[in-house]
Scaffold this motif. Structure first.
Motif, PDB file in Angstrom:
ATOM      1  N   GLY A   1       0.957  -1.081   0.019  1.00 15.02           N
ATOM      2  CA  GLY A   1      -0.070   0.122  -0.009  1.00 15.02           C
ATOM      3  C   GLY A   1       0.962   1.277   0.129  1.00 15.02           C
ATOM      4  N   ASP A   2       2.082   1.165  -0.607  1.00 13.87           N
ATOM      5  CA  ASP A   2       3.041   2.410  -0.495  1.00 13.87           C
ATOM      6  C   ASP A   2       3.273   2.802  -2.073  1.00 13.87           C
ATOM      7  OD1 ASP A   2       3.211   1.770   2.348  1.00 13.87           O
ATOM      8  OD2 ASP A   2       4.851   0.096   1.844  1.00 13.87           O
ATOM      9  N   SER A   3       3.742   3.984  -1.941  1.00 14.41           N
ATOM     10  CA  SER A   3       4.225   4.598  -3.148  1.00 14.41           C
ATOM     11  C   SER A   3       5.198   5.694  -2.601  1.00 14.41           C
ATOM     12  CB  SER A   3       3.038   5.416  -3.791  1.00 14.41           C
ATOM     13  OG  SER A   3       3.243   6.424  -4.579  1.00 14.41           O
ATOM     14  N   VAL A   4       6.176   5.899  -3.536  1.00 14.97           N
ATOM     15  CA  VAL A   4       7.456   6.649  -3.387  1.00 14.97           C
ATOM     16  C   VAL A   4       7.460   7.834  -4.510  1.00 14.97           C
ATOM     17  CG1 VAL A   4       9.858   7.181  -2.579  1.00 14.97           C
ATOM     18  CG2 VAL A   4       8.711   5.279  -1.708  1.00 14.97           C
ATOM     19  N   ILE A   5       7.416   8.898  -4.128  1.00 18.01           N
ATOM     20  CA  ILE A   5       7.517   9.810  -5.408  1.00 18.01           C
ATOM     21  C   ILE A   5       8.731  10.950  -5.165  1.00 18.01           C
ATOM     22  CG2 ILE A   5       6.174  11.648  -6.823  1.00 18.01           C
ATOM     23  CD1 ILE A   5       5.102   8.971  -7.410  1.00 18.01           C
ATOM     24  N   THR A   6       9.284  11.431  -6.247  1.00 22.39           N
ATOM     25  CA  THR A   6      10.347  12.646  -6.117  1.00 22.39           C
ATOM     26  C   THR A   6       9.645  13.801  -6.644  1.00 22.39           C
ATOM     27  OG1 THR A   6      12.112  10.867  -6.263  1.00 22.39           O
ATOM     28  CG2 THR A   6      12.915  13.206  -6.629  1.00 22.39           C
ATOM     29  N   LYS A   7       9.623  14.697  -5.784  1.00 23.43           N
ATOM     30  CA  LYS A   7       9.201  16.042  -6.275  1.00 23.43           C
ATOM     31  C   LYS A   7      10.485  16.832  -7.040  1.00 23.43           C
ATOM     32  CE  LYS A   7       6.798  20.078  -4.591  1.00 23.43           C
ATOM     33  NZ  LYS A   7       5.765  20.411  -3.773  1.00 23.43           N
ATOM     34  N   GLU A   8      10.375  17.379  -8.342  1.00 19.38           N
ATOM     35  CA  GLU A   8      11.424  17.912  -9.059  1.00 19.38           C
ATOM     36  C   GLU A   8      12.138  19.062  -8.323  1.00 19.38           C
ATOM     37  OE1 GLU A   8       8.895  16.875 -10.536  1.00 19.38           O
ATOM     38  OE2 GLU A   8       9.429  16.024 -12.487  1.00 19.38           O
ATOM     39  N   GLU A   9      11.199  19.885  -7.863  1.00 20.79           N
ATOM     40  CA  GLU A   9      11.643  21.088  -6.910  1.00 20.79           C
ATOM     41  C   GLU A   9      12.516  20.426  -5.693  1.00 20.79           C
ATOM     42  OE1 GLU A   9       7.926  23.188  -6.481  1.00 20.79           O
ATOM     43  OE2 GLU A   9       9.103  24.509  -5.702  1.00 20.79           O
ATOM     44  N   GLY A  10      13.897  20.559  -5.936  1.00 23.91           N
ATOM     45  CA  GLY A  10      14.611  20.262  -4.704  1.00 23.91           C
ATOM     46  C   GLY A  10      14.946  18.927  -4.572  1.00 23.91           C
ATOM     47  N   MET A  11      14.190  18.011  -5.642  1.00 21.36           N
ATOM     48  CA  MET A  11      14.622  16.644  -5.703  1.00 21.36           C
ATOM     49  C   MET A  11      14.323  15.970  -4.217  1.00 21.36           C
ATOM     50  SD  MET A  11      15.307  15.523  -8.646  1.00 21.36           S
ATOM     51  CE  MET A  11      15.890  14.229  -8.919  1.00 21.36           C
ATOM     52  N   ILE A  12      13.017  16.276  -3.875  1.00 17.32           N
ATOM     53  CA  ILE A  12      12.519  15.812  -2.567  1.00 17.32           C
ATOM     54  C   ILE A  12      11.790  14.239  -2.626  1.00 17.32           C
ATOM     55  CG2 ILE A  12      11.166  16.247  -0.326  1.00 17.32           C
ATOM     56  CD1 ILE A  12      11.447  19.104  -1.042  1.00 17.32           C
ATOM     57  N   LYS A  13      12.184  13.339  -2.139  1.00 18.89           N
ATOM     58  CA  LYS A  13      11.643  12.071  -2.382  1.00 18.89           C
ATOM     59  C   LYS A  13      10.975  11.812  -1.086  1.00 18.89           C
ATOM     60  CE  LYS A  13      13.374   7.513  -4.153  1.00 18.89           C
ATOM     61  NZ  LYS A  13      14.539   6.751  -4.562  1.00 18.89           N
ATOM     62  N   ARG A  14       9.540  11.434  -1.356  1.00 16.56           N
ATOM     63  CA  ARG A  14       8.998  11.169   0.049  1.00 16.56           C
ATOM     64  C   ARG A  14       7.962  10.011  -0.459  1.00 16.56           C
ATOM     65  NH1 ARG A  14      12.325  13.198   2.135  1.00 16.56           N
ATOM     66  NH2 ARG A  14      12.226  15.335   3.182  1.00 16.56           N
ATOM     67  N   GLY A  15       7.358   9.241   0.557  1.00 16.39           N
ATOM     68  CA  GLY A  15       6.595   8.082   0.429  1.00 16.39           C
ATOM     69  C   GLY A  15       5.094   8.616   1.221  1.00 16.39           C
ATOM     70  N   ALA A  16       4.086   7.682   0.576  1.00 18.30           N
ATOM     71  CA  ALA A  16       2.786   7.731   1.260  1.00 18.30           C
ATOM     72  C   ALA A  16       2.078   6.408   1.139  1.00 18.30           C
ATOM     73  CB  ALA A  16       1.937   8.755   0.168  1.00 18.30           C
ATOM     74  N   SER A  17       1.294   6.195   2.407  1.00 15.74           N
ATOM     75  CA  SER A  17       0.987   4.967   2.519  1.00 15.74           C
ATOM     76  C   SER A  17      -0.712   4.768   2.499  1.00 15.74           C
ATOM     77  CB  SER A  17       1.438   4.002   3.641  1.00 15.74           C
ATOM     78  OG  SER A  17       2.938   3.727   3.302  1.00 15.74           O
ATOM     79  N   SER A  18      -1.516   3.775   1.873  1.00 17.72           N
ATOM     80  CA  SER A  18      -2.848   3.898   2.130  1.00 17.72           C
ATOM     81  C   SER A  18      -3.597   2.463   1.636  1.00 17.72           C
ATOM     82  CB  SER A  18      -3.539   4.835   1.373  1.00 17.72           C
ATOM     83  OG  SER A  18      -5.017   4.876   1.226  1.00 17.72           O
ATOM     84  N   GLU A  19      -4.562   1.952   2.416  1.00 10.85           N
ATOM     85  CA  GLU A  19      -5.315   1.087   2.004  1.00 10.85           C
ATOM     86  C   GLU A  19      -5.542   1.315   0.519  1.00 10.85           C
ATOM     87  OE1 GLU A  19      -8.353  -0.217   4.197  1.00 10.85           O
ATOM     88  OE2 GLU A  19      -7.297  -0.431   6.004  1.00 10.85           O
ATOM     89  N   TYR A  20      -5.770   2.363   0.066  1.00  7.36           N
ATOM     90  CA  TYR A  20      -6.391   2.749  -1.398  1.00  7.36           C
ATOM     91  C   TYR A  20      -5.213   2.434  -2.485  1.00  7.36           C
ATOM     92  CZ  TYR A  20     -10.515   4.588   0.605  1.00  7.36           C
ATOM     93  OH  TYR A  20     -11.788   4.855   1.417  1.00  7.36           O
ATOM     94  N   TYR A  21      -4.041   2.190  -1.695  1.00  2.56           N
ATOM     95  CA  TYR A  21      -2.780   1.982  -2.716  1.00  2.56           C
ATOM     96  C   TYR A  21      -2.470   0.463  -3.019  1.00  2.56           C
ATOM     97  CZ  TYR A  21      -0.985   6.992  -3.288  1.00  2.56           C
ATOM     98  OH  TYR A  21      -0.803   8.240  -3.843  1.00  2.56           O
ATOM     99  N   ARG A  22      -3.357  -0.321  -2.317  1.00  2.00           N
ATOM    100  CA  ARG A  22      -3.084  -1.683  -2.602  1.00  2.00           C
ATOM    101  C   ARG A  22      -3.822  -1.952  -3.987  1.00  2.00           C
ATOM    102  NH1 ARG A  22      -0.386  -4.934   1.290  1.00  2.00           N
ATOM    103  NH2 ARG A  22      -0.871  -4.106   3.345  1.00  2.00           N
TER     104      ARG A  22
END
Lengths: 390, 390
Positions: free
Chosen positions: B148-169
């Motif tokens: 249920g996880d996803s990791v995305i990188t924001k171009e501005e400042g190359m910030i890499k962060r994750g989010a988790s949710s049951e909706y992500y399964r």
């Protein structure tokens, strides 16, 4: 590894006091009118049933009750449950208990959405719809809380048969290890034998190159070997109970068995024992499984030796792998004995004189077989009963 | 064992040729208008994309396409995908690729059902709805096909962060090991490091009495140690690929991590490496994880010794368990090297001069910490980067 599908959509809620959230989960999964289905007096005496009712009331859910499920659950009560559900527009069945209550609930759930005789599902008819089932587990054993399986005994002739379906996967299961702390040692041990048998039925396979599921199987067995004696010695050991309870689910939701041919001969051979003697399924398995192993081990000595080394901690006898293979079976038998289980007919209260009846009830006839690791005929089954009777 | 919930409702379809059933599964799970989301040219060149399209057409499903997902997937393409979905009433996203395509698809799925900026989910906003996501996996690594996880990188400042949710399964995931047979050895090895890291993040815990999940973790690690070298040596080894692919799912859908505090410091420390150098996540982990282990092992020498004995086959030095603990870490490092992965800054192409930048980007500030096994401050993270740079 064989192609497979794996689907285990049950929402598991694990931990102390979680049965008090039953109402919340019934509501979350769309239940409005609930049938509470349970077994013996212990669910009532312990106050568990009252706590669950309070939890349903808190969510404004209405409910009916049907108790009286027996071990090796019977078709009679299933028919009663189906009628209750149809008459009262029940849309959710909440099973409180072990495999018997849950298996019975599943049969009712499918029967309530079917015009014909629910027993059809236990012969050959595929299940096409069912009411939703939730569970509150009180014994770690059958794995029905996470599986798509149900086993019912028909009173006429005491015929015990199973059915499987995606519709039989509970929508939620509440697993509170505290609820298992009151279990007598013998029932705890029977449950443990059932859990280990669920793994071994998957472990002994002719499918090659299944290291990931081999290792997962071994993980559950190693856990049981460590934790079960602790729970037998000290029934209040929450941590041991918790490890066993989760192992019991993992052992049978099929995550450890995908992609490989599975066996299941020992279960079918045992079913006749518990049908005839009405013994605990786990006790019957403790008697049958080591006998089955002895009878079939030459099918793949190296696989048995692998189990001996990786699971039972035997030293590999590289010159005589069959010695190592046999040693693991002996350790399994000793383990079952050490936790208080019967390992032969006499200890179970069965009688070698009944073997003909048992083989006959197994219903393989002249050409039928059971199992996959070795396809066993009536004659083979008879031999296995004989080894078990020794 | 801690209380927990476990919910993994993904329908897994595993085996040869199963991508040809993609349309069937999209339909089964209610998709009508599909966004095909994928990465680089290999999905096109191999003919996979065409086969999937044919499968959708066969079921009468209409679809749009959005390719171009890069490793360490970027927010820019997510915004583009969200706009596409909103404009065209897309109701199902089918990701074809590895963790990057799937993580990007999940972000689009949530963003398409949200009025605000999807990046909110990667800061602190809980996800309350999302389009359905299905996946066709082409690399065993991230485990996003079951998580249920996803990791995305924001171009501005190359910030890499994750989010988790049951909706992500994902509602379904198709895993065909054949699709991974074309992967170069280096990518295969990077995926393996990621899978093993997912297990180790769960294995090193302060929670006591978690034998069942300890053993399940070890099962996956033992599988990887056996199977990965085979796939590196012979990319066409279907059986090795199959074992690795299923191990990768099991490693990260959390069945091996429930009921215990997990760590995840190494992932967060690594994220800055791949954000700054745009290296493969798995390669970064191969550099960071052994360094983290060396730095924290004194928190629980016996747990590290257990891993050494059970996973790496070390002999226990009962008089000096710290020797055994260190030996396991060394074997892990050697294993990573043997499959062609970098194990220090130099081999990765990173520069010790950048450590201040990396620590700064990690964003712990003066009082923040990362991880749970040991709560690491900026100072600790700096030390770990230094060990990794040695």
């Amino acid at each position: 590894m064989n192609n497979f599908t794996f689907y285990s959509p049950t929402y598991f809620v694990f931990g102390k006091g979680k049965e008090d959230d039953a109402g919340h989960y019934v509501k979350r999964f769309g239940g409005t009118k609930v049938l509470l289905h349970y077994g013996s007096g212990s669910v009532i005496r312990s106050g568990l049933l009252d706590r669950v009712k309070k939890s349903l009331e808190k969510e404004g859910l209405s409910f009916l009750e049907l108790g009286g499920v027996k071990p090796n659950p019977r078709s009679g009560l299933v028919y009663e449950g189906i009628e209750l559900c149809k008459k009262n527009n029940v849309d959710f069945i909440l099973a409180i208990g072990g495999g018997s209550a849950i298996d019975s609930a599943k049969a009712i759930a499918a029967g309530a959405k079917y015009e014909g005789d629910f027993w059809d599902f236990y012969v050959d008819t595929p299940i096409k719809d069912a009411l939703k089932v939730g569970t509150i587990l009180t014994i770690a054993a059958a794995g029905s809380e996470g599986s798509g399986d149900s086993v019912i005994t028909k009173e006429e002739g005491m015929i015990k048969r199973g059915a499987s379906s995606e519709y039989y996967r509970p929508v939620f299961s509440i697993l509170n290890p505290e609820l298992t702390q009151t279990l007598p040692a013998y029932q705890t041990a029977c449950g443990a034998a059932d859990i280990m048998a669920h793994v071994f039925e998957r472990y002994f396979t002719n499918t090659q190159d299944v290291e990931v599921t081999d290792r997962l199987c071994e993980a559950i067995l190693l856990t049981m070997i460590k934790e079960v004696p602790k729970a037998i010695k000290n029934p209040d050991d929450y941590q041991a109970r918790a490890n066993i309870m989760w192992a019991g689910m993992v052992a049978h939701n099929n995550i450890v068995g995908v992609g490989r041919e599975q066996d299941w001969a020992s279960h079918s051979i045992e079913h006749e024992l518990s049908a005839v003697y009405d013994c605990a399924h786990g006790a019957g398995l403790a008697v049958i499984f080591p006998a089955w192993m002895k009878y079939v081990m030459h099918q793949d000595i190296n696989r048995f030796a692998q189990a001996s080394v990786r699971v039972w901690g035997c030293n590999m006898d590289f010159a005589h792998p069959e010695v190592t293979a046999a040693e693991g079976i002996e350790r399994f038998k000793n383990f079952l004995s050490s936790i208080g289980l019967p390992v032969n007919f006499k200890e179970l209260g069965a009688d070698a004189k009944d073997i003909t009846v048992l083989v006959d009830k197994l219903g393989l006839g002249e050409n039928g077989t059971t199992g996959n690791f070795v396809k066993l005929t009536s004659k083979d089954a008879e031999e296995i009963y004989r080894i078990a009777a020794e």
